[in-house]
Design a protein around this motif. Structure first.
Motif, PDB file in Angstrom:
ATOM      1  N   ILE A  10      36.296  25.162  62.467  1.00  0.00           N
ATOM      2  CA  ILE A  10      36.942  26.469  62.319  1.00  0.00           C
ATOM      3  C   ILE A  10      37.100  27.051  63.712  1.00  0.00           C
ATOM      4  N   VAL A  11      38.283  27.582  64.036  1.00  0.00           N
ATOM      5  CA  VAL A  11      38.476  28.297  65.301  1.00  0.00           C
ATOM      6  C   VAL A  11      39.186  29.611  64.989  1.00  0.00           C
ATOM      7  N   ALA A  12      38.507  30.727  65.246  1.00  0.00           N
ATOM      8  CA  ALA A  12      39.044  32.050  64.939  1.00  0.00           C
ATOM      9  C   ALA A  12      39.384  32.795  66.219  1.00  0.00           C
ATOM     10  N   PHE A  13      40.631  33.233  66.335  1.00  0.00           N
ATOM     11  CA  PHE A  13      41.095  34.025  67.469  1.00  0.00           C
ATOM     12  C   PHE A  13      41.220  35.481  67.042  1.00  0.00           C
ATOM     13  N   ALA A  14      40.498  36.378  67.733  1.00  0.00           N
ATOM     14  CA  ALA A  14      40.619  37.822  67.504  1.00  0.00           C
ATOM     15  C   ALA A  14      40.674  38.139  66.014  1.00  0.00           C
ATOM     16  N   ALA A  15      39.708  37.625  65.284  1.00  0.00           N
ATOM     17  CA  ALA A  15      39.752  37.722  63.824  1.00  0.00           C
ATOM     18  C   ALA A  15      39.660  39.173  63.356  1.00  0.00           C
ATOM     19  N   GLY A  16      40.404  39.475  62.294  1.00  0.00           N
ATOM     20  CA  GLY A  16      40.404  40.828  61.734  1.00  0.00           C
ATOM     21  C   GLY A  16      39.307  41.003  60.711  1.00  0.00           C
ATOM     22  N   PHE A  17      38.061  41.071  61.179  1.00  0.00           N
ATOM     23  CA  PHE A  17      36.913  41.186  60.276  1.00  0.00           C
ATOM     24  C   PHE A  17      36.678  42.649  59.884  1.00  0.00           C
ATOM     25  N   ARG A  18      37.665  43.257  59.242  1.00  0.00           N
ATOM     26  CA  ARG A  18      37.504  44.644  58.794  1.00  0.00           C
ATOM     27  C   ARG A  18      36.286  44.754  57.882  1.00  0.00           C
ATOM     28  N   ARG A  19      35.494  45.797  58.064  1.00  0.00           N
ATOM     29  CA  ARG A  19      34.315  45.974  57.225  1.00  0.00           C
ATOM     30  C   ARG A  19      34.736  46.440  55.831  1.00  0.00           C
ATOM     31  N   PRO A  20      34.041  45.990  54.791  1.00  0.00           N
ATOM     32  CA  PRO A  20      34.383  46.424  53.438  1.00  0.00           C
ATOM     33  C   PRO A  20      34.393  47.938  53.279  1.00  0.00           C
ATOM     34  N   GLU A  21      33.479  48.615  53.935  1.00  0.00           N
ATOM     35  CA  GLU A  21      33.426  50.078  53.801  1.00  0.00           C
ATOM     36  C   GLU A  21      34.600  50.767  54.477  1.00  0.00           C
ATOM     37  N   ASP A  22      35.367  50.025  55.287  1.00  0.00           N
ATOM     38  CA  ASP A  22      36.555  50.579  55.948  1.00  0.00           C
ATOM     39  C   ASP A  22      37.849  50.165  55.254  1.00  0.00           C
ATOM     40  N   ILE A  23      37.757  49.693  54.041  1.00  0.00           N
ATOM     41  CA  ILE A  23      38.933  49.160  53.357  1.00  0.00           C
ATOM     42  C   ILE A  23      40.037  50.208  53.234  1.00  0.00           C
ATOM     43  N   GLY A  24      39.664  51.475  53.124  1.00  0.00           N
ATOM     44  CA  GLY A  24      40.656  52.524  52.950  1.00  0.00           C
ATOM     45  C   GLY A  24      41.561  52.712  54.139  1.00  0.00           C
ATOM     46  N   SER A  25      41.130  52.242  55.322  1.00  0.00           N
ATOM     47  CA  SER A  25      41.955  52.395  56.522  1.00  0.00           C
ATOM     48  C   SER A  25      42.866  51.202  56.748  1.00  0.00           C
ATOM     49  N   GLY A  26      42.866  50.264  55.825  1.00  0.00           N
ATOM     50  CA  GLY A  26      43.629  49.031  56.020  1.00  0.00           C
ATOM     51  C   GLY A  26      45.054  49.073  55.544  1.00  0.00           C
ATOM     52  N   GLY A  27      45.495  50.184  54.968  1.00  0.00           N
ATOM     53  CA  GLY A  27      46.862  50.266  54.489  1.00  0.00           C
ATOM     54  C   GLY A  27      46.979  49.890  53.025  1.00  0.00           C
ATOM     55  N   PRO A  28      48.181  50.060  52.460  1.00  0.00           N
ATOM     56  CA  PRO A  28      48.365  49.867  51.009  1.00  0.00           C
ATOM     57  C   PRO A  28      48.093  48.454  50.522  1.00  0.00           C
ATOM     58  N   SER A  29      48.231  47.467  51.395  1.00  0.00           N
ATOM     59  CA  SER A  29      48.026  46.095  50.918  1.00  0.00           C
ATOM     60  C   SER A  29      46.589  45.844  50.503  1.00  0.00           C
ATOM     61  N   TYR A  30      45.630  46.541  51.129  1.00  0.00           N
ATOM     62  CA  TYR A  30      44.235  46.362  50.718  1.00  0.00           C
ATOM     63  C   TYR A  30      44.021  46.889  49.307  1.00  0.00           C
ATOM     64  N   GLY A  31      44.715  47.974  48.975  1.00  0.00           N
ATOM     65  CA  GLY A  31      44.637  48.464  47.609  1.00  0.00           C
ATOM     66  C   GLY A  31      45.240  47.483  46.635  1.00  0.00           C
ATOM     67  N   GLU A  32      46.367  46.892  47.024  1.00  0.00           N
ATOM     68  CA  GLU A  32      47.053  45.956  46.145  1.00  0.00           C
ATOM     69  C   GLU A  32      46.251  44.666  45.980  1.00  0.00           C
ATOM     70  N   MET A  33      45.659  44.186  47.059  1.00  0.00           N
ATOM     71  CA  MET A  33      44.923  42.919  47.000  1.00  0.00           C
ATOM     72  C   MET A  33      43.547  43.080  46.373  1.00  0.00           C
ATOM     73  N   PHE A  34      42.860  44.189  46.697  1.00  0.00           N
ATOM     74  CA  PHE A  34      41.439  44.323  46.336  1.00  0.00           C
ATOM     75  C   PHE A  34      41.140  45.564  45.505  1.00  0.00           C
ATOM     76  N   ASN A  35      42.198  46.175  44.955  1.00  0.00           N
ATOM     77  CA  ASN A  35      42.029  47.337  44.086  1.00  0.00           C
ATOM     78  C   ASN A  35      41.288  48.478  44.783  1.00  0.00           C
ATOM     79  N   ASN A  36      41.386  48.528  46.120  1.00  0.00           N
ATOM     80  CA  ASN A  36      40.696  49.559  46.912  1.00  0.00           C
ATOM     81  C   ASN A  36      39.195  49.590  46.648  1.00  0.00           C
ATOM     82  N   ASP A  37      38.643  48.476  46.254  1.00  0.00           N
ATOM     83  CA  ASP A  37      37.221  48.390  45.911  1.00  0.00           C
ATOM     84  C   ASP A  37      36.480  47.646  47.024  1.00  0.00           C
TER      85      ASP A  37
END
Length: 302
Positions: free
Chosen positions: A184-211
């Motif tokens: 596995i090689v990860a470049f500048a990975a977007g490891f957004r914290r679960p508790e910050d899901i609300g700041s990720g934009g509408p797609s996080y709501g669509e993908m993860f039900n904002n949960d």
């Protein structure tokens, strides 16, 4: 010709109803999965496969090593995952670094595949099964590549790598499926914290039900803890990030989790680089491919 952009004529009826992604911004909601490159890299060609899981054509780009057409040998494969708001035809690691390494003998021949994971999926499957970023890469693309090209069709011949959302994706898929990938090689990975899901934009709501808990279950941190015994000493891992990257703290957190779980890995920060694949690639050059090559194993000669 290697330089031609090709796709099967049988796919045309499926494609007529889809708008072509301009390879720039992606589509937050009605994600487009088949995206011909506007300016393809030398030696990189675009193709497609039918996704039974989503009933649509999904694109990929591929770079084949010199001599592939006249050889009978099998080759290892590096799968590259693009970042958010990108496609299989944008946010690509420069193939010339691989070509140069093979030409000068510092790298063994290998295949490079640029996957399409949907512009906003995080390489996960949405709860409503509309966007299947994980399923199409794991269950459809990889078997398709193994069935249509001369690959080493086992974990001994596969590496998964990516940038930003693709860094998140390659880490989570590599940790979730240690029987499929040797590195596995990860470049500048977007490891957004679960508790910050609300700041990720509408797609996080669509993908993860904002949960946050639904997202947490998919997160590489969770998978590192869950699968540590299966990954430790078996899957090689490397992480690269710039010290001006807005996601630096979350990359450091993932680094700490791997250390806590005693999962050996490489971790490197580059000075004065923000969230920029071009600048990161100019620092790393061929090393990500060399890293993958060190974990590849050639199949026994028949």
């Amino acid at each position: 010709m290697r330089y031609a952009i090709l796709f099967g004529l049988c796919a045309l009826p499926l494609l007529e109803s889809q708008t072509i992604d301009p390879n720039k911004t992606g589509f937050p909601h009605d994600m487009i999965w088949f995206n011909e490159p506007k300016n393809p890299q030398p030696g990189v060609t675009h193709h497609g496969y039918h996704s039974a899981s989503m009933n649509k054509e999904v694109g990929y780009n591929i770079w084949l090593p010199p001599g592939y057409e006249n050889s009978s040998r099998r080759y290892p494969v590096v799968y590259w995952l693009h970042g958010r708001n990108n496609t299989e035809s944008s946010d690509q690691y420069p193939a010339h670094f691989l070509a140069e390494g093979i030409a000068n003998g510092t790298l063994p021949p290998m295949i490079l595949v640029y996957a399409s994971g949907g512009s906003q999926t995080n390489y996960c499957d949405s709860l409503d099964r509309k966007y299947l970023g994980e399923t199409t890469v794991i269950r459809e693309l990889i078997p398709y590549i193994d069935g249509h090209y001369r690959t080493i069709a086992s974990r001994d011949g596969r590496s998964i790598q990516g940038m930003s959302m693709g860094g998140f994706g390659c880490m989570r898929l590599g940790l979730k499926y240690p029987d499929l990938f040797s590195s596995i090689v990860a470049f500048a990975a977007g490891f957004r914290r679960p508790e910050d899901i609300g700041s990720g934009g509408p797609s996080y709501g669509e993908m993860f039900n904002n949960d946050p808990e639904i997202f947490r279950a998919q997160h590489p941190e969770t998978l590192a803890r869950r699968n540590a015994d299966k990954v430790r000493g078996r899957v090689a891992i490397s992480m690269y990030v710039g010290n001006k990257d807005p996601g630096l703290a979350n990359n450091r957190r993932m680094h700490a989790v791997l250390e806590e779980m005693r999962i050996s890995h490489g971790y490197q920060e580059f000075d004065d680089i923000a969230h920029n694949l071009r600048l990161l690639s100019e620092q790393v050059k061929q090393e990500n491919f060399a890293f993958a090559a060190r974990s590849f194993k050639r199949p026994p000669e028949r």
